[in-house]
Design a protein around this motif. Structure first.
Motif, PDB file in Angstrom:
ATOM      1  N   GLN A  26      -2.134   2.454 -11.530  1.00 44.27           N
ATOM      2  CA  GLN A  26      -2.515   1.422 -10.788  1.00 44.27           C
ATOM      3  C   GLN A  26      -1.005   0.462 -10.443  1.00 44.27           C
ATOM      4  O   GLN A  26      -0.953   0.261  -9.671  1.00 44.27           O
ATOM      5  N   GLU A  29       0.882   2.589  -7.621  1.00 44.29           N
ATOM      6  CA  GLU A  29       0.215   2.293  -6.436  1.00 44.29           C
ATOM      7  C   GLU A  29       0.765   0.824  -6.236  1.00 44.29           C
ATOM      8  O   GLU A  29       0.971   0.497  -4.774  1.00 44.29           O
ATOM      9  N   GLU A  30       0.926  -0.197  -6.923  1.00 43.92           N
ATOM     10  CA  GLU A  30       1.273  -1.433  -6.756  1.00 43.92           C
ATOM     11  C   GLU A  30       2.831  -1.229  -6.223  1.00 43.92           C
ATOM     12  O   GLU A  30       2.943  -2.165  -5.300  1.00 43.92           O
ATOM     13  N   THR A  35      -2.038  -0.784  -2.946  1.00 42.97           N
ATOM     14  CA  THR A  35      -3.265  -1.385  -3.529  1.00 42.97           C
ATOM     15  C   THR A  35      -2.845  -2.701  -3.748  1.00 42.97           C
ATOM     16  O   THR A  35      -1.694  -3.237  -3.944  1.00 42.97           O
ATOM     17  N   GLU A  36      -3.985  -3.521  -3.834  1.00 42.56           N
ATOM     18  CA  GLU A  36      -3.736  -4.994  -4.212  1.00 42.56           C
ATOM     19  C   GLU A  36      -3.677  -5.222  -5.853  1.00 42.56           C
ATOM     20  O   GLU A  36      -3.910  -4.296  -6.498  1.00 42.56           O
ATOM     21  N   ARG A  37      -3.143  -6.438  -6.242  1.00 42.96           N
ATOM     22  CA  ARG A  37      -2.998  -6.880  -7.525  1.00 42.96           C
ATOM     23  C   ARG A  37      -3.564  -8.209  -7.733  1.00 42.96           C
ATOM     24  O   ARG A  37      -3.496  -9.080  -6.630  1.00 42.96           O
ATOM     25  N   ASP A 175      -7.644  -4.514 -12.525  1.00 37.45           N
ATOM     26  CA  ASP A 175      -7.191  -4.271 -10.978  1.00 37.45           C
ATOM     27  C   ASP A 175      -7.560  -2.643 -11.041  1.00 37.45           C
ATOM     28  O   ASP A 175      -8.173  -2.382  -9.943  1.00 37.45           O
ATOM     29  N   LYS A 178     -11.422  -2.799 -10.346  1.00 41.73           N
ATOM     30  CA  LYS A 178     -11.622  -3.211  -9.038  1.00 41.73           C
ATOM     31  C   LYS A 178     -11.482  -2.136  -8.218  1.00 41.73           C
ATOM     32  O   LYS A 178     -12.466  -1.922  -7.116  1.00 41.73           O
ATOM     33  N   ASN A 179     -10.521  -1.346  -8.376  1.00 39.46           N
ATOM     34  CA  ASN A 179     -10.246  -0.115  -7.343  1.00 39.46           C
ATOM     35  C   ASN A 179     -11.199   0.980  -7.415  1.00 39.46           C
ATOM     36  O   ASN A 179     -11.982   1.568  -6.513  1.00 39.46           O
ATOM     37  N   ARG A 180     -11.746   1.368  -8.752  1.00 41.77           N
ATOM     38  CA  ARG A 180     -12.772   2.029  -9.172  1.00 41.77           C
ATOM     39  C   ARG A 180     -14.263   1.759  -8.420  1.00 41.77           C
ATOM     40  O   ARG A 180     -15.160   2.493  -8.035  1.00 41.77           O
ATOM     41  N   LYS A 182     -14.315  -0.086  -5.775  1.00 38.96           N
ATOM     42  CA  LYS A 182     -14.337   0.162  -4.213  1.00 38.96           C
ATOM     43  C   LYS A 182     -14.570   1.530  -3.829  1.00 38.96           C
ATOM     44  O   LYS A 182     -15.191   1.933  -2.860  1.00 38.96           O
ATOM     45  N   LYS A 183     -14.019   2.614  -4.734  1.00 34.88           N
ATOM     46  CA  LYS A 183     -14.222   3.976  -4.453  1.00 34.88           C
ATOM     47  C   LYS A 183     -15.522   4.295  -4.926  1.00 34.88           C
ATOM     48  O   LYS A 183     -15.612   5.882  -4.594  1.00 34.88           O
TER      49      LYS A 183
END
Length: 346
Positions: A26, A29-30, A35-37, A175, A178-180, A182-183
């Motif tokens: 995470q 990627e930030e 990716t967003e944070r 975060d 949140k990404n998991r 989305k995926k």
């Protein structure tokens, strides 16, 4: 043969390792901007910035104050080590006290009944008192100012830094969840991701409130620091007053020991030199430039406007009493031979 292995939970170990890897991914990627944070709110950011400023400036204030109190860096390091191992600091003889001991010893060798030897002993004893005042000032300043500020840094600020680091960890976990989500492609995966997200959000919110409370407490700490600052100034005032009292007493004692000055004769009148007080009648016969010098240097009180008019008529300019003239008069007062030709002013 039975071997007792340390008790540990393999499941928790694997889970923690997975969380660590997830945080690293995470954060990477930030940094890459892929990716967003979750951003902290403005109030929290202001509190965090104030905490950083408080920590930075408090460290500098403690360091600068200790430099003033103990100029020798080796002694400061030594004192810090003794504080860490909880042992009393070594008793040191200051430069003033070294000077005092040498003066007293020299005065004894020159003769206690001789004027110079007696004066050296008196001055040495005064320097000893100044050295003791300095020791008291350093000790009191440490108790009332530097030690409380250092305790704040080692205690409260370290706790705040620790909780802020934990909050950042919770933020990365949130975060990542949140990404998991989305995926997630399957319904089962989405449900698991949502469940992890709710847990991560609750932990983040809880840690955020704890950290905010600690950051808000800095205002109370600064109010306490203000009281410590007042105490430090009172200690400084008392220290300089004690030093002034010691020097005033020494000056009075030396004045009693000083032989009388020769009497000078000016215009048939006896005065004690240097001529600090001269009658107005005597000044009438003194050249204007001499009278002006006496007036400027020794504070003679007569009609300044009348002299100013006379100066204008004679074409004289006002005399500027600079450091060279002040030094000249000081040396003259103590009847010291001198050559000021090499002295320049800046």
């Amino acid at each position: 043969m039975n071997i007792n292995l340390p008790n540990f939970n393999m499941k928790n170990l694997v889970k923690e390792a997975g969380s660590t890897i997830s945080r690293v991914v995470q954060l990477t990627e930030e940094k890459l901007g892929t990716t967003e944070r979750t951003e902290y709110d403005i109030h929290f950011q202001n509190l965090a910035e104030r905490a950083d400023l408080t920590k930075s400036w408090t460290e500098k204030l403690v360091r600068d104050t200790e430099t003033v109190l103990i100029p020798n860096p080796q002694n400061r390091v030594e004192d810090y080590i003794f504080e860490k191992i909880e042992k009393s600091k070594p008793k040191r003889i200051s430069n003033l006290e070294h000077l005092a001991l040498d003066m007293i010893e020299a005065g004894g060798d020159f003769g206690q009944d001789m004027p110079y030897g007696q004066a050296l002993i008196k001055v040495g004893q005064a320097e000893q008192k100044l050295g003791q005042c300095e020791h008291d000032f350093i000790a009191t300043s440490g108790i009332c100012f530097t030690q409380p500020l250092r305790k704040f840094l080692d205690g409260e600020m370290k706790t705040i830094s620790k909780e802020r680091g934990l909050l950042e960890t919770k933020r990365l976990d949130l975060d990542a969840c949140k990404n998991r989500l989305k995926k997630a492609r399957s319904m089962l995966g989405q449900q698991a991701a949502e469940r992890d997200l709710r847990v991560a959000q609750a932990e983040f919110d809880r840690q955020s409130e704890i950290t905010k409370l600690l950051l808000d407490g800095i205002s109370t700490s600064q109010a306490s620091h203000l009281r410590h600052l007042h105490a430090f100034i009172q200690t400084q005032v008392r220290y300089y007053k004690q030093c002034g009292d010691v020097m005033d007493q020494l000056q009075r004692e030396l004045a009693k020991m000083q032989p009388g000055k020769p009497r000078l004769r000016i215009n048939s009148e006896d005065v004690d030199g240097p001529p600090s007080i001269i009658s107005a009648q005597s000044c009438d016969s003194i050249p204007n430039d001499t009278a002006l010098a006496l007036d400027s240097d020794y504070g003679y009180d007569y009609d300044q406007q009348h002299d100013r008019d006379q100066d204008n008529e004679a074409g004289y300019q006002s005399i500027d009493i600079g450091p060279v003239k002040a030094l000249t008069h000081l040396l003259e007062d103590f009847e010291i031979e001198f050559d000021t030709s090499a002295i320049t002013t800046v």
